[in-house]
Enzyme design. Structure first.
Site, PDB file in Angstrom:
ATOM      1  N   SER A 235      46.161  41.821  46.588  1.00  0.00           N
ATOM      2  CA  SER A 235      47.521  42.337  46.572  1.00  0.00           C
ATOM      3  C   SER A 235      47.500  43.831  46.309  1.00  0.00           C
ATOM      4  O   SER A 235      46.540  44.368  45.740  1.00  0.00           O
ATOM      5  CB  SER A 235      48.355  41.657  45.489  1.00  0.00           C
ATOM      6  OG  SER A 235      47.964  42.103  44.197  1.00  0.00           O
ATOM      7  N   ASP A 236      48.566  44.505  46.729  1.00  0.00           N
ATOM      8  CA  ASP A 236      48.787  45.852  46.224  1.00  0.00           C
ATOM      9  C   ASP A 236      49.104  45.737  44.739  1.00  0.00           C
ATOM     10  O   ASP A 236      49.421  44.656  44.232  1.00  0.00           O
ATOM     11  CB  ASP A 236      49.919  46.534  46.997  1.00  0.00           C
ATOM     12  CG  ASP A 236      49.794  48.055  47.007  1.00  0.00           C
ATOM     13  OD1 ASP A 236      49.132  48.613  46.102  1.00  0.00           O
ATOM     14  OD2 ASP A 236      50.354  48.702  47.919  1.00  0.00           O
TER      15      ASP A 236
END
Length: 830
Positions: A235-236
């Site tokens: 994920s970011d």
């Protein structure tokens, strides 16, 4: 759990399946979120080491904060590299960055950024390569290969639909299926199939209502099943929104850590066999990435204190060369190259200030930052130089570059529990001194500034937390009692709050107080404050600069923006140059007809003075050697090798995201942004709307001239599944060496579905000596002739005639070949 892996002895890469069998379910779950901001979790009992990641893509910051931290090499930003159109150069840059990553103990670089440029107002415009998916995909493929051939994982990002920064953490990008396939997924597909990246990062936004990090169609059906991706999906930062749901969808790693969204994952996995099976596969991906980066065999010292700041002459030379090759000569009536030894007035807010990078997670502590003024001074061709700023272009007040002393207390007035120093008056607390809580502390920052003369001075604060500023013990700026969310620090900070005070000439003490607030920003422990200071502006500075320019043989006016304007977390302000810069350019042009305008921006800007300017150079943010590369081009020691990778519209009304519905189409409303323009962005929009851009996609001048001629097809017809091969001759018809980009676009003469008038499908960067002739060869496959049929869920190339358009920009395509596809061709998708 130790902070770093056991590095007493190297271990061989284990059998991942066998290692998984030895891991408890709890240990498997622990691998699926970071240990901290930059590192994965180690499992010492099974010799599973930590893996460190680092921000890119225009340099390797290491594990430190966005400002300060270990020094590192700063490369040209994405749009500058995109404007080189040079696949071999991008491979070379990737290889160089791998060595920089290893210096920082990192096995993963969070790069490249390969979202397609949809609008001129994207805040991360500067980070991306191009508006065209094929140009983006080919350059990214080379970059990824260069990194991974040298042992460092690439992480193409942001997957997918992150084409603006407005409400990026929650907004839904509602993208038509054809545009999704043909534009926004295409670069990722090319990179996955052609370069096999070891990791991919999901976007913050939702895609058609569902978070990208929870999206089973995006991560499972398309990425893994259809494209065959074998790497890790992370994920970011702060972009994970669920535990079991994201694991089942295909998100392997939540970053940063410790876990926030996945706190309940162990319990879900204990109670649900499907989730437990997903956890095992997600853990497999983490272990596989550790193995691919060689970290099992050679566990790295991932401590920030162990980072190396080695500066290499060959890296400096590469950055300087790449910077010049990305610079686009937009206009030249014969003024450039400048004659050596003449007097030059170097004017503008970017003249003495080196704008080498954009803002947000792309920024770093560069080894050096060479301004245009310094670059011209150090050029062997330099004559007498004079300089004036003329006007200001800052969005925020400048940050004092002085040592800051910090004291930490548990609460205001309490005992000091920690101390440290920082190199400048912007501080980000990714880590605090030992014994100081990152979630609950009171910091007092003390610094001294110099007032060069008696008069009024401006002060400011911006903070992701509560702050206030005292000058010589007197309160000047309050960002504490009236703190409100603003556009700093990725939207987690306040706006800039200003105050002013009359100061006598001499030294003055600034004291700022800071404490975290209770604002829930999605990233635990994100704390930052920025102190600004400057003398009040002089209203007569434009006229003074013009008068100085009138006395010189040449004027070089350096205007544009900086990393405060062009940054992650907030979109661009518009197309007009900020402040009085257009006024300054006009004044200098009126004062001296031999004026070169040097633009440093992260994307298109309007140029109301263009008709009067004899030469305009788009220099972007070209990395730490900025001034040297600019001087190299201005004096002709280097070729301006760039060609625009994004259309420069004549006005904001000509931007493809604005004409139809300026709210829902851009920037968005009611939690969604609709890509109503579909396939018609950039040059595709220009063709459909019949507008005339300020500068066309692919445009760029050389110091020499080129002729493209003699196009030939190996065969006039192709059967389904058969490649088409063609060639064209390129001649340097000028008097000096130079480069051009031969561009090939495809036009479908008749199609069942509406298609753009033309689409870039191939290109080649060609370097030739004066009078030299070269033959450029291209190969087109079926996908180069196809469109996506969303009703049939298939790529379709229809039987019939295609025009192959060849030239040196999207507006300069003088050559045409006719290719016939003898029968329909299709390729089904999921």
């Amino acid at each position: 759990m130790t902070d770093t892996p056991n590095t007493d002895h190297a271990t061989s890469t284990p059998d991942i399946g066998a290692l998984l069998d030895q891991l408890t379910l709890e240990e498997q779950v622990s691998l699926l979120a970071g240990a901290d901001f930059w590192r994965t979790v180690a499992i010492p009992r099974l010799n599973v080491p930590q893996l460190k990641v680092s921000d890119g893509p225009a340099g390797v910051r290491g594990g430190g904060p966005l400002v300060g931290g270990t020094k590192t090499a700063a490369y040209p930003v994405g749009i500058a590299l995109g404007s080189t159109w040079n696949v071999a150069l991008l491979h070379e840059v990737g290889a160089s960055l791998a060595r920089e990553a290893l210096d920082k103990g990192a096995g993963v670089l969070l790069a490249p950024t390969i979202n397609v440029l949809r609008s001129a107002l994207n805040g991360r415009n500067f980070e991306n390569y191009a508006e065209d998916p094929v140009l983006t995909g080919r350059l990214a493929t080379a970059y990824v290969r260069g990194l991974q051939e040298n042992g460092v994982a690439a992480t193409p990002k942001h997957f997918a639909g992150n084409e603006s920064e407005y409400q990026r953490g929650t907004i839904s990008s509602d993208i038509p299926a054809r545009a999704m396939r043909e534009l926004y997924l295409r670069p990722f597909e090319m990179v996955v199939k052609d370069a096999d990246p070891w990791a991919i990062m999901t976007a913050y936004n939702r895609l058609d209502g569902m978070y990208c990090s929870d999206h089973p169609w995006l991560l499972g059906t398309v990425l893994r099943k259809e494209w065959g991706f074998t790497g890790l999906v992370m994920s970011d930062w702060g972009g994970t929104h669920s535990a079991g749901e994201s694991a089942r969808a295909g998100l392997d790693l939540e970053m940063p850590g410790p876990t926030k969204a996945r706190t309940g994952l162990l319990q879900e996995a204990q109670n649900d066999p499907v989730t437990a099976a997903a956890v095992r596969e997600r853990a497999r991906a983490v272990l596989t990435l550790i193995g691919r980066t060689g970290t099992f065999t050679n566990p790295r010292d991932v401590r920030d204190s162990a980072e190396q700041d080695t500066e290499r002459p060959e890296t400096r030379a590469l950055i300087r060369r790449a910077a010049a090759e990305g610079m686009v000569l937009l206009k030249n009536t014969g003024l450039l190259p400048l004659k050596p030894g003449r007097t030059v007035a170097v004017i503008g807010p970017n003249a003495g200030s080196a704008q080498v990078m954009g803002g947000g997670s792309a920024q770093m502590n560069a080894h050096r930052a060479v301004s245009p003024l310094d670059g011209l001074r150090e050029s062997p061709d330099a004559g007498t130089l004079t300089t004036a700023t003329g006007c200001d272009n800052g969005k925020f007040l400048p940050v004092p570059q002085v040592t800051v002393s910090a004291e930490y207390r548990d609460h205001p007035g309490g005992e000091v529990v920690g101390r440290d120093t920082r190199p400048q008056a912007e501080v980000m607390w990714f880590q605090t001194p030992e014994g100081v809580s990152t979630a609950n502390f009171h910091a007092t920052l003390t610094l001294s500034v110099q007032a060069p003369h008696t008069g009024r001075y401006d002060f400011s604060l911006a903070s992701a937390g509560l702050s206030r500023l005292l000058v010589d013990g007197q309160p000047v700026v309050d960002n504490w009692d009236a703190w409100a969310p603003g556009d700093t620090y990725f939207g987690f900070g306040s706006g800039e709050v200003r105050g002013h005070r009359e100061l006598s000439a001499g030294t003055h003490e600034l004291r700022a107080e800071y404490t975290p607030n209770s604002f829930e920003n999605g990233i635990a422990g994100f704390n930052a404050v920025r102190i600004g200071f400057r003398p009040a502006p002089d209203d007569g500075s434009v006229a003074q600069a013009a008068a100085l320019a009138a006395q010189a043989d040449y004027a070089v006016v350096c205007v544009g923006t900086n990393g405060d304007w062009e940054t992650e977390g907030v979109d661009r302000w518009g197309l007009d140059l900020p402040g009085r810069q257009d006024e300054l350019v006009r004044a200098v042009l009126n004062a001296n007809p031999n004026t070169v305008v040097v633009l440093q921006t992260g994307g298109p800007v309007s140029m109301p003075w263009l008709g009067s300017a004899p030469a305009v150079l788009q220099a972007w943010f070209p990395g730490q050697e900025a001034g040297h590369a600019i001087a190299d081009v201005l004096y002709g020691r280097a070729e301006p090798g760039g060609r625009l990778s994004q259309t420069f519209p004549a006005s904001l009304e000509d931007d493809p995201t604005h004409p139809l519905n300026p709210d829902v189409q851009y920037p968005g409303e009611d939690g969604r942004v609709e890509y109503r323009e579909g396939l018609f962005t950039g040059y595709r929009h220009v063709d459909r709307a019949g507008t005339t851009p300020l500068f066309a996609f692919g445009h760029g001048l050389s110091f020499t001239t080129f002729e493209v001629s003699n196009p030939q097809l190996a065969a006039a017809a192709a059967a389904p599944g058969q490649d088409a091969r063609l060639s064209v001759q390129v001649k340097n018809t000028g008097a000096r060496p130079g480069s051009t980009v031969v561009q090939l676009y495809v036009h479908d003469r008749e199609s069942r579905l509406e298609r753009p008038e033309k689409e870039l499908k191939a290109f080649a960067k060609v370097h030739l000596n004066a009078g030299e002739i070269a033959t450029v060869e291209f190969t087109l496959g079926m996908r180069d002739l196809a469109y996506y049929d969303d009703a049939e869920h298939a790529w379709v190339a229809e039987a019939g005639d295609f025009d192959l358009l060849i030239g040196q920009s999207s507006a300069d395509l003088p050559l045409t070949l006719r290719l016939t596809l003898t029968d329909n061709w299709t390729e089904a998708t999921s």
